[in-house]
Scaffold this motif. Structure first.
Motif, PDB file in Angstrom:
ATOM      1  N   GLY A  78       4.036 -40.074  23.999  1.00 30.08           N
ATOM      2  CA  GLY A  78       4.027 -41.669  23.524  1.00 30.08           C
ATOM      3  C   GLY A  78       3.623 -41.928  22.309  1.00 30.08           C
ATOM      4  O   GLY A  78       4.087 -42.805  21.451  1.00 30.08           O
TER       5      GLY A  78
ATOM      6  N   SER B  96       2.827 -39.503  28.680  1.00 29.23           N
ATOM      7  CA  SER B  96       2.650 -40.782  28.336  1.00 29.23           C
ATOM      8  C   SER B  96       1.505 -40.967  27.003  1.00 29.23           C
ATOM      9  O   SER B  96       1.703 -41.941  26.243  1.00 29.23           O
ATOM     10  N   VAL B  97       0.659 -39.915  27.076  1.00 30.81           N
ATOM     11  CA  VAL B  97      -0.138 -40.109  25.592  1.00 30.81           C
ATOM     12  C   VAL B  97       0.399 -39.221  24.573  1.00 30.81           C
ATOM     13  O   VAL B  97       0.659 -39.798  23.438  1.00 30.81           O
TER      14      VAL B  97
ATOM     15  N   PHE C 215       7.092 -40.161  37.827  1.00 28.44           N
ATOM     16  CA  PHE C 215       6.556 -40.551  36.582  1.00 28.44           C
ATOM     17  C   PHE C 215       5.991 -39.377  36.046  1.00 28.44           C
ATOM     18  O   PHE C 215       5.538 -38.458  36.661  1.00 28.44           O
ATOM     19  N   VAL C 216       5.830 -39.514  34.644  1.00 32.63           N
ATOM     20  CA  VAL C 216       5.085 -38.314  33.943  1.00 32.63           C
ATOM     21  C   VAL C 216       3.766 -38.060  34.462  1.00 32.63           C
ATOM     22  O   VAL C 216       3.016 -39.158  34.753  1.00 32.63           O
TER      23      VAL C 216
ATOM     24  N   MET D  71      12.529 -42.494  28.928  1.00 35.14           N
ATOM     25  CA  MET D  71      12.206 -42.381  30.345  1.00 35.14           C
ATOM     26  C   MET D  71      13.243 -43.079  31.330  1.00 35.14           C
ATOM     27  O   MET D  71      13.499 -42.759  32.284  1.00 35.14           O
TER      28      MET D  71
ATOM     29  N   ALA E 183       5.702 -46.635  22.066  1.00 34.14           N
ATOM     30  CA  ALA E 183       5.826 -46.899  23.345  1.00 34.14           C
ATOM     31  C   ALA E 183       7.235 -47.362  23.768  1.00 34.14           C
ATOM     32  O   ALA E 183       7.938 -47.124  24.537  1.00 34.14           O
TER      33      ALA E 183
ATOM     34  N   MET F  39       9.432 -44.360  23.861  1.00 36.19           N
ATOM     35  CA  MET F  39       9.083 -43.722  25.180  1.00 36.19           C
ATOM     36  C   MET F  39       9.712 -44.386  26.251  1.00 36.19           C
ATOM     37  O   MET F  39      10.137 -43.668  27.119  1.00 36.19           O
ATOM     38  N   THR F  40       9.673 -45.640  26.306  1.00 34.23           N
ATOM     39  CA  THR F  40      10.288 -46.585  27.401  1.00 34.23           C
ATOM     40  C   THR F  40      11.767 -46.104  27.523  1.00 34.23           C
ATOM     41  O   THR F  40      12.361 -45.775  28.732  1.00 34.23           O
TER      42      THR F  40
ATOM     43  N   GLU G 237       5.770 -31.968  27.672  1.00 39.92           N
ATOM     44  CA  GLU G 237       4.294 -32.082  27.684  1.00 39.92           C
ATOM     45  C   GLU G 237       3.707 -30.868  27.248  1.00 39.92           C
ATOM     46  O   GLU G 237       2.562 -30.809  26.441  1.00 39.92           O
TER      47      GLU G 237
END
Length: 254
Positions: free
Chosen positions: A146, A142-143, A136-137, A158, A151, A154-155, A110
């Motif tokens: 991601g 996530s932004v 969770f992040v 994770m 997406a 990214m899914t 991040e």
């Protein structure tokens, strides 16, 4: 700054080194607070920042040994605190180059994706292991991650906790440059020197506008582009840049 974040300057470049090598520079609240303090009030002469980690690792994410139990409200505020700090790095006005080696994991990823230029050594490994920890992040992945991965991937990263190596990270856009072992900081400094020689206003416009334009409708983005070009191309630095090009010399931006 304290011992956990070493700061030194080389002309217009400030070099920030996270210094918790025994923890693979895992992010404690104290360390993220030191980073925030620097970006809130950087030295006036600083034009570019280089961010790296001591001991062969960039950052292994949150220091789980210092984990504090929080209720839902406290967790929201802690996550939003991280968001404010990551936004300060990304939109504070200073270009940031990160030299990545070893762990670039969780909160470390991040942090890396809040920087503008990323250089990876062969040892760099990118991971979001939150799914394997039951969490969770919360620091913006996530932004920021991601948008780089999309997406779908990214899914996957994770859900599985999969690690990507430096070559894979480069191909995915998690890094922009790949260098040899031990060469990351030197390459980051080389790039920082190039960026520092740009016109300050155009650097600022790139940092502030481009990621925001991505959020806009096409017509809105094009209008903001026109505003940026109007401001940049009518500045004294733009006049100097054109004059230097015609005179076949390096520009002297002020």
């Amino acid at each position: 700054m304290s011992d956990i974040l070493r700061v030194r300057t080389e002309g217009p470049i400030a070099i920030l080194t996270m210094n918790r090598p025994e923890k693979r520079n895992a992010m404690s609240d104290a360390l993220i607070r030191e980073i925030d303090t620097f970006f809130a009030d950087p030295p006036a002469e600083t034009k570019v920042v280089v961010l790296t980690g001591e001991g062969g690792h960039f950052c292994a994410g949150l220091d789980l040994s210092e984990h504090v139990e929080r209720d839902a409200e406290q967790a929201i505020h802690h996550s939003r605190w991280w968001h404010r700090i990551m936004d300060r790095i990304q939109f504070g006005g200073l270009p940031v180059v990160s030299a990545l080696s070893g762990a670039v994991i969780g909160g470390g990823l991040e942090l890396a994706t809040a920087t503008h230029v990323r250089v990876a050594e062969p040892s760099a490994m990118f991971q979001l292991p939150e799914g394997r920890r039951g969490i969770f992040v919360g620091g913006g992945a996530s932004v920021r991650v991601g948008r780089i991965l999309g997406a779908d991937r990214m899914t996957e990263i994770m859900l599985t906790g999969r690690r990507y190596n430096a070559e894979e990270g480069l191909s995915l856009g998690l890094a922009h440059y790949a260098v040899g072992e031990g060469e990351g900081l030197a390459k980051a400094l080389e790039l920082a020197e190039t960026i520092a020689s740009n016109a300050p206003l155009s650097n600022y416009m790139m940092i502030q506008a481009l990621s925001r334009i991505e959020d806009m409708a096409k017509s809105d983005g094009l209008f903001v582009e026109s505003l940026c070009v109007a401001l940049a191309q009518t500045s004294p630095d733009a006049i100097e840049g054109l004059r230097a090009f015609l005179q076949k010399r390096n520009p002297d931006f002020r």
